[in-house]
Design an enzyme around this catalytic site. Structure first.
Site, short mmCIF file in Angstrom:
data_model
loop_
_atom_site.label_atom_id
_atom_site.label_comp_id
_atom_site.label_asym_id
_atom_site.label_seq_id
_atom_site.Cartn_x
_atom_site.Cartn_y
_atom_site.Cartn_z
N GLY A 267 0.52 -1.09 -0.04
CA GLY A 267 -0.16 -0.10 0.09
C GLY A 267 1.06 1.01 -0.30
CG HIS B 166 3.24 0.78 -5.40
ND1 HIS B 166 3.26 1.40 -5.18
CD2 HIS B 166 3.86 -0.35 -4.51
CE1 HIS B 166 4.00 1.41 -3.43
NE2 HIS B 166 3.45 -0.03 -3.68
CD GLN C 96 7.68 -7.52 3.80
OE1 GLN C 96 6.83 -8.27 3.37
NE2 GLN C 96 7.38 -6.70 3.02
CD GLN D 81 15.76 -3.45 -12.50
OE1 GLN D 81 15.67 -3.50 -13.74
NE2 GLN D 81 17.28 -2.43 -12.12
CD GLN E 272 9.13 -7.70 -2.28
OE1 GLN E 272 9.70 -7.87 -0.76
NE2 GLN E 272 9.09 -6.87 -3.49
CB SER F 136 10.32 5.02 -2.05
OG SER F 136 10.59 3.44 -0.28
P1 AMP Z 1 6.07 -2.62 -1.21
O1 AMP Z 1 4.47 -1.72 -1.00
O2 AMP Z 1 7.17 -1.24 -1.31
O3 AMP Z 1 5.81 -3.73 -1.14
O4 AMP Z 1 6.13 -2.29 -2.80
C1 AMP Z 1 5.37 -3.84 -3.78
C2 AMP Z 1 5.91 -3.62 -5.12
O5 AMP Z 1 6.08 -2.69 -5.93
C3 AMP Z 1 7.17 -4.04 -5.20
O6 AMP Z 1 7.22 -5.57 -6.06
C4 AMP Z 1 8.26 -3.07 -5.35
O7 AMP Z 1 9.63 -4.20 -5.78
C5 AMP Z 1 7.37 -3.06 -6.20
N1 AMP Z 1 7.71 -1.08 -5.93
C6 AMP Z 1 7.73 -0.31 -5.77
N2 AMP Z 1 8.54 1.05 -5.87
C7 AMP Z 1 9.10 0.69 -7.07
C8 AMP Z 1 9.47 1.79 -8.33
N3 AMP Z 1 9.57 2.74 -8.40
N4 AMP Z 1 9.67 1.28 -9.38
C9 AMP Z 1 8.37 -0.21 -9.38
N5 AMP Z 1 8.30 -1.25 -9.22
C10 AMP Z 1 8.27 -0.36 -7.50
#
Ligand code: AMP
Length: 294
Positions: free
Chosen positions: A31, A37, A61, A148, A153, A185
């Site tokens: 989220g 995302h 995690q 990526q 992960q 992020s």
């Molecule tokens: P998270 O909500 O941070 O657990 O991320 C969920 C998914 O979104 C994971 O597969 C992350 O690698 C991906 N993700 C997060 N930030 C980015 C970004 N800046 N570019 C591409 N994918 C992302």
């Protein structure tokens, strides 16, 4: 769009679709959604008939002193973003739904989880592989999309599905960045304005490493030294690691001779930030799936 909180409800919607021959895509997230995302959602929509997004801040995690409690949870805004992006189903369970009893069974990938982030977050990837396995079992996706941005992960999950013959195709999609180069992020919210500027040093350092490789400098120690200088010059920070690792095994390498991931984790103020770039031995960027928009 359907937004549901229970495993039963997800299955009731997705399984008939699967049986009807529809291709199901899953985008697992925690989220606080942003363009990173949403790029995964777009990738899923480009090749799947039904797109499921999960939103779950997975307690197992997080380490004991990490940000589980304060992790942002703007659920109404997230649901709206999913609606606008054309998501079909959002699964946003409570912790109790995912972990209703003491968890005696986990999924652990060895070796690849001991390097990079695994050194300072020793239980993190076991939490990730376990929750993603549960999500795979709940949704039964044909494709699953990861960024990526979290390279270790994504590569660990790809290895897990290969090792365990999980019938899902893992797509690793390019990192989405701000114009400044800062990788998007959810944790960027923890940064103030100055720290946000300082944080651009991470992507600048990665770019510098790539140009050094292109100019024939293949010694990892030299690359790491140059990156460290850029990051330390930008302001006060604590470098967790700067590392060059084999793209398949994630073992550290001392020379760039094969495809590698150049990765770093740096604490700036209250935020632990990670970033990486994947290149071949000549320094050409490797894009796993889709198009790099940078
Ligand atoms: P998270 O909500 O941070 O657990 O991320 C969920 C998914 O979104 C994971 O597969 C992350 O690698 C991906 N993700 C997060 N930030 C980015 C970004 N800046 N570019 C591409 N994918 C992302």
């Amino acid at each position: 769009m359907l937004a549901v909180k229970t495993i039963d409800e997800v299955r009731r919607v997705v399984h008939p679709a699967k049986q009807g021959g529809k291709r199901v895509g899953l985008v697992p997230t925690m989220g606080a959604l942003h363009e990173g995302h949403l790029s995964l959602v777009h990738a899923a929509k480009s090749e799947c008939d039904v797109v499921v997004v999960s939103i779950f801040v997975n307690p197992i995690q997080f380490g004991p002193n990490e940000d589980f409690e304060k992790y942002p949870r703007p659920i109404e805004k997230d649901l709206e973003l999913c609606r606008q992006a054309g998501v079909d189903v959002v699964f946003y369970p409570e912790v109790q739904e995912m972990y209703p009893r003491e968890l005696l069974t986990t999924v652990r990938v060895s070796k690849m989880t001991q390097t990079l982030c695994g050194k300072s977050r020793p239980t993190h990837f076991e939490g990730v592989t376990t929750v993603v396995t549960k999500l795979f079992n709940v949704v039964g996706p044909d494709f699953a999309y990861f960024g990526q941005k979290d390279a270790q992960q994504a590569l660990v999950l790809r290895r897990m599905t290969a090792d365990l013959d999980v019938p899902v195709t893992i797509r690793i999609c390019p990192t989405i960045r701000e114009e400044s180069g800062l990788a998007k992020s959810s944790r960027n919210q923890y940064l103030n304005d100055d720290q946000r500027v300082q944080a651009t040093s991470l992507s600048r350092a990665l770019k510098e490493a790539v140009s050094l490789i292109k100019s024939g400098k293949k010694e990892t120690s030299e690359l790491i030294g140059a990156m460290e200088t850029i990051i330390k010059t930008a302001g006060p920070c604590r470098i967790d690691y700067i590392s060059v690792n084999d793209l398949e095994t994630l073992e550290e390498v001392s020379r760039v001779q094969k495809p590698v991931v150049i990765a770093l984790a740096v604490n700036i103020g209250p935020a632990r930030l990670i970033d990486n770039i994947m290149v071949d031995a000549e320094g050409n960027e490797i894009i796993m799936f889709g198009r790099n928009v940078v």
